[in-house]
Enzyme design. Structure first.
Site, PDB file in Angstrom:
ATOM      1  N   ASN A   6       0.759  -1.319   0.032  1.00  0.00           N
ATOM      2  CA  ASN A   6       0.215  -0.023  -0.003  1.00  0.00           C
ATOM      3  C   ASN A   6       1.067   1.241  -0.101  1.00  0.00           C
ATOM      4  O   ASN A   6       1.331   1.505   1.062  1.00  0.00           O
ATOM      5  CB  ASN A   6      -0.804  -0.072   1.393  1.00  0.00           C
ATOM      6  CG  ASN A   6      -1.703   1.255   1.417  1.00  0.00           C
ATOM      7  OD1 ASN A   6      -1.726   2.053   0.490  1.00  0.00           O
ATOM      8  ND2 ASN A   6      -2.447   1.358   2.713  1.00  0.00           N
ATOM      9  N   TRP A   7       0.903   1.833  -1.183  1.00  0.00           N
ATOM     10  CA  TRP A   7       1.995   2.837  -1.295  1.00  0.00           C
ATOM     11  C   TRP A   7       1.568   4.265  -0.743  1.00  0.00           C
ATOM     12  O   TRP A   7       2.077   5.316  -0.589  1.00  0.00           O
ATOM     13  CB  TRP A   7       2.268   3.355  -2.796  1.00  0.00           C
ATOM     14  CG  TRP A   7       2.882   1.903  -3.491  1.00  0.00           C
ATOM     15  CD1 TRP A   7       3.562   0.746  -2.628  1.00  0.00           C
ATOM     16  CD2 TRP A   7       3.545   1.746  -4.678  1.00  0.00           C
ATOM     17  NE1 TRP A   7       4.181  -0.087  -3.711  1.00  0.00           N
ATOM     18  CE2 TRP A   7       4.243   0.618  -4.772  1.00  0.00           C
ATOM     19  CE3 TRP A   7       3.375   2.787  -5.807  1.00  0.00           C
ATOM     20  CZ2 TRP A   7       4.750   0.053  -6.167  1.00  0.00           C
ATOM     21  CZ3 TRP A   7       3.999   2.266  -6.947  1.00  0.00           C
ATOM     22  CH2 TRP A   7       4.528   0.855  -7.314  1.00  0.00           C
ATOM     23  N   LYS A   8       0.129   4.117  -0.365  1.00  0.00           N
ATOM     24  CA  LYS A   8      -0.367   5.665   0.385  1.00  0.00           C
ATOM     25  C   LYS A   8      -0.161   6.738  -0.667  1.00  0.00           C
ATOM     26  O   LYS A   8      -0.137   6.530  -1.925  1.00  0.00           O
ATOM     27  CB  LYS A   8      -0.049   5.640   1.673  1.00  0.00           C
ATOM     28  CG  LYS A   8      -0.314   4.531   2.422  1.00  0.00           C
ATOM     29  CD  LYS A   8      -0.115   4.787   4.087  1.00  0.00           C
ATOM     30  CE  LYS A   8      -0.265   3.532   4.781  1.00  0.00           C
ATOM     31  NZ  LYS A   8      -0.209   3.612   6.166  1.00  0.00           N
ATOM     32  N   HIS A  93      -9.775   1.171   4.902  1.00  0.00           N
ATOM     33  CA  HIS A  93      -8.433   1.510   5.720  1.00  0.00           C
ATOM     34  C   HIS A  93      -8.711   2.230   6.954  1.00  0.00           C
ATOM     35  O   HIS A  93      -9.564   3.400   6.785  1.00  0.00           O
ATOM     36  CB  HIS A  93      -7.283   2.053   4.783  1.00  0.00           C
ATOM     37  CG  HIS A  93      -6.075   2.077   5.237  1.00  0.00           C
ATOM     38  ND1 HIS A  93      -5.637   2.967   5.990  1.00  0.00           N
ATOM     39  CD2 HIS A  93      -4.867   1.132   4.993  1.00  0.00           C
ATOM     40  CE1 HIS A  93      -4.200   2.566   6.340  1.00  0.00           C
ATOM     41  NE2 HIS A  93      -3.984   1.546   5.884  1.00  0.00           N
ATOM     42  N   GLU A  95      -6.813   4.842   7.897  1.00  0.00           N
ATOM     43  CA  GLU A  95      -6.669   6.247   7.559  1.00  0.00           C
ATOM     44  C   GLU A  95      -8.158   6.780   7.001  1.00  0.00           C
ATOM     45  O   GLU A  95      -8.501   8.080   6.981  1.00  0.00           O
ATOM     46  CB  GLU A  95      -5.568   6.409   6.653  1.00  0.00           C
ATOM     47  CG  GLU A  95      -4.245   6.160   7.440  1.00  0.00           C
ATOM     48  CD  GLU A  95      -3.201   5.576   6.549  1.00  0.00           C
ATOM     49  OE1 GLU A  95      -3.064   5.544   5.323  1.00  0.00           O
ATOM     50  OE2 GLU A  95      -2.373   5.153   7.331  1.00  0.00           O
ATOM     51  N   GLU A 165      -5.624  -4.710  10.483  1.00  0.00           N
ATOM     52  CA  GLU A 165      -4.413  -3.817  10.865  1.00  0.00           C
ATOM     53  C   GLU A 165      -4.953  -3.024  11.890  1.00  0.00           C
ATOM     54  O   GLU A 165      -5.517  -2.236  11.872  1.00  0.00           O
ATOM     55  CB  GLU A 165      -4.455  -2.929   9.709  1.00  0.00           C
ATOM     56  CG  GLU A 165      -4.145  -3.374   8.297  1.00  0.00           C
ATOM     57  CD  GLU A 165      -3.653  -2.465   7.371  1.00  0.00           C
ATOM     58  OE1 GLU A 165      -2.495  -2.886   6.837  1.00  0.00           O
ATOM     59  OE2 GLU A 165      -4.452  -1.419   7.234  1.00  0.00           O
ATOM     60  N   GLY A 171       2.314   2.426  10.788  1.00  0.00           N
ATOM     61  CA  GLY A 171       3.103   3.506  10.437  1.00  0.00           C
ATOM     62  C   GLY A 171       3.840   3.868  11.882  1.00  0.00           C
ATOM     63  O   GLY A 171       4.347   4.874  11.903  1.00  0.00           O
ATOM     64  N   SER A 210       3.246  -2.144  10.316  1.00  0.00           N
ATOM     65  CA  SER A 210       4.552  -2.202  10.703  1.00  0.00           C
ATOM     66  C   SER A 210       5.257  -3.482  10.291  1.00  0.00           C
ATOM     67  O   SER A 210       6.251  -4.059  11.112  1.00  0.00           O
ATOM     68  CB  SER A 210       4.839  -1.547  12.239  1.00  0.00           C
ATOM     69  OG  SER A 210       4.505  -0.245  12.179  1.00  0.00           O
TER      70      SER A 210
HETATM   71  P1  PGA Z   1       2.548   0.201   7.495  1.00  0.00           P
HETATM   72  O1  PGA Z   1       1.262   0.572   7.056  1.00  0.00           O
HETATM   73  O2  PGA Z   1       3.057  -0.831   6.991  1.00  0.00           O
HETATM   74  O3  PGA Z   1       3.331   1.558   7.244  1.00  0.00           O
HETATM   75  O4  PGA Z   1       2.343   0.291   9.272  1.00  0.00           O
HETATM   76  C1  PGA Z   1       0.290  -0.489   6.895  1.00  0.00           C
HETATM   77  C2  PGA Z   1      -0.828  -0.213   6.176  1.00  0.00           C
HETATM   78  O5  PGA Z   1      -1.471   1.184   6.506  1.00  0.00           O
HETATM   79  O6  PGA Z   1      -1.647  -0.762   5.493  1.00  0.00           O
END
Ligand code: PGA
Length: 253
Positions: A6-8, A93, A95, A165, A171, A210
């Site tokens: 997931n490159w966000k 997600h 976010e 998640e 993150g 992470s």
């Molecule tokens: P992360 O993100 O690996 O940077 O913790 C995972 C995600 O949000 O899908």
């Protein structure tokens, strides 16, 4: 096993194409038994599709709108993602839930719309640290799962992926322990089995939060972890490929 990046909201045009090409090169050998996917920002989907054409790296989007079309300024329909060659679309997600206020019902609409277009939704669920500390983790995940899947019919196990998640692990560099992840994955698998029978039990369950090359093997060794949804570490092709190799080790007899 399945590993999805997931490159966000990262990469520029050249960087996205380069990253995709490197991922293909570094995962070409030794990892054939692992499914690999990348989810670039919308605007690089077409370029990354070109870069990944004739490779086994599948394309995914990070979001999609449930409506077929209409006055939804700034949104992208699931059918448009399908036309761009996406196999996967991330929905729900944390976010999106936290920053953009998406609720379980809206996430559920997205799941249904994605499936309706032949896309595989990667449905994200997970509790916050406060919720975990309050002993609510399973209740929250159950609510998110049930809410999003309420009006979904599952054609086959392959038509859905669920990613656990925990919000406190995304993150933050603080990953769930393999035992914590396994416990929640077993819970999710049981819920899916209760809802959808054998197909539900066979749905691929990813862990995200992470995941790094140094912790991937221990996580993937857990019986109910079928792979990972990788944020930060997916932006570095070497790290991402190392995580794919860790998944491949689990597929060896
Ligand atoms: P992360 O993100 O690996 O940077 O913790 C995972 C995600 O949000 O899908």
């Amino acid at each position: 096993m399945l590993v999805v990046g997931n490159w966000k909201m990262h990469t520029d045009f050249r960087g996205a194409v380069r990253l995709a090409s490197e991922v293909i090169r570094l995962t070409e050998t030794d990892t054939r038994a692992v499914g690999v996917g990348v989810c670039p920002p919308f605007v690089w989907l077409e370029a990354v599709r070109e870069a990944t054409r004739s490779s086994r790296v599948a394309l995914g989007a990070q979001n999609g709108h449930p409506a077929e079309n209409g006055a939804f300024t700034g949104e992208v329909a699931m059918s448009m993602l399908g036309a761009l060659g996406c196999r996967f679309v991330i929905v729900g997600h944390s976010e999106r839930r936290q920053v953009f206020g998406e609720d379980d019902a809206f996430v559920g609409e997205k799941v249904g719309a994605a499936m309706g277009q032949g896309l595989v939704p990667i449905l994200c669920v997970g509790e916050t640290l406060d919720e975990r500390d309050a002993g609510q983790a399973e209740a929250v995940v159950q609510r998110q799962l049930d809410g999003a899947l309420e009006s979904v019919t599952l054609d086959s196990a392959e038509s859905l992926v669920v990613a656990y998640e925990p919000v406190w692990a995304i993150g933050t560099g603080r990953t769930a322990s393999p035992e914590q992840a396994q416990a929640m994955h077993a819970f999710i698998r049981a819920r899916l089995a209760a809802r959808f029978g054998d197909d539900g039990r066979a749905v691929v369950l990813l862990y995200g939060g992470s995941v790094k090359p140094n912790n991937a093997a221990d996580l993937f060794a857990q019986p109910d972890l079928d792979g990972g949804l990788i944020g930060g570490a997916s932006l570095d092709a070497e790290s991402f490929a190392a995580i794919v190799r860790a998944a491949a080790q689990q597929t060896e007899p």
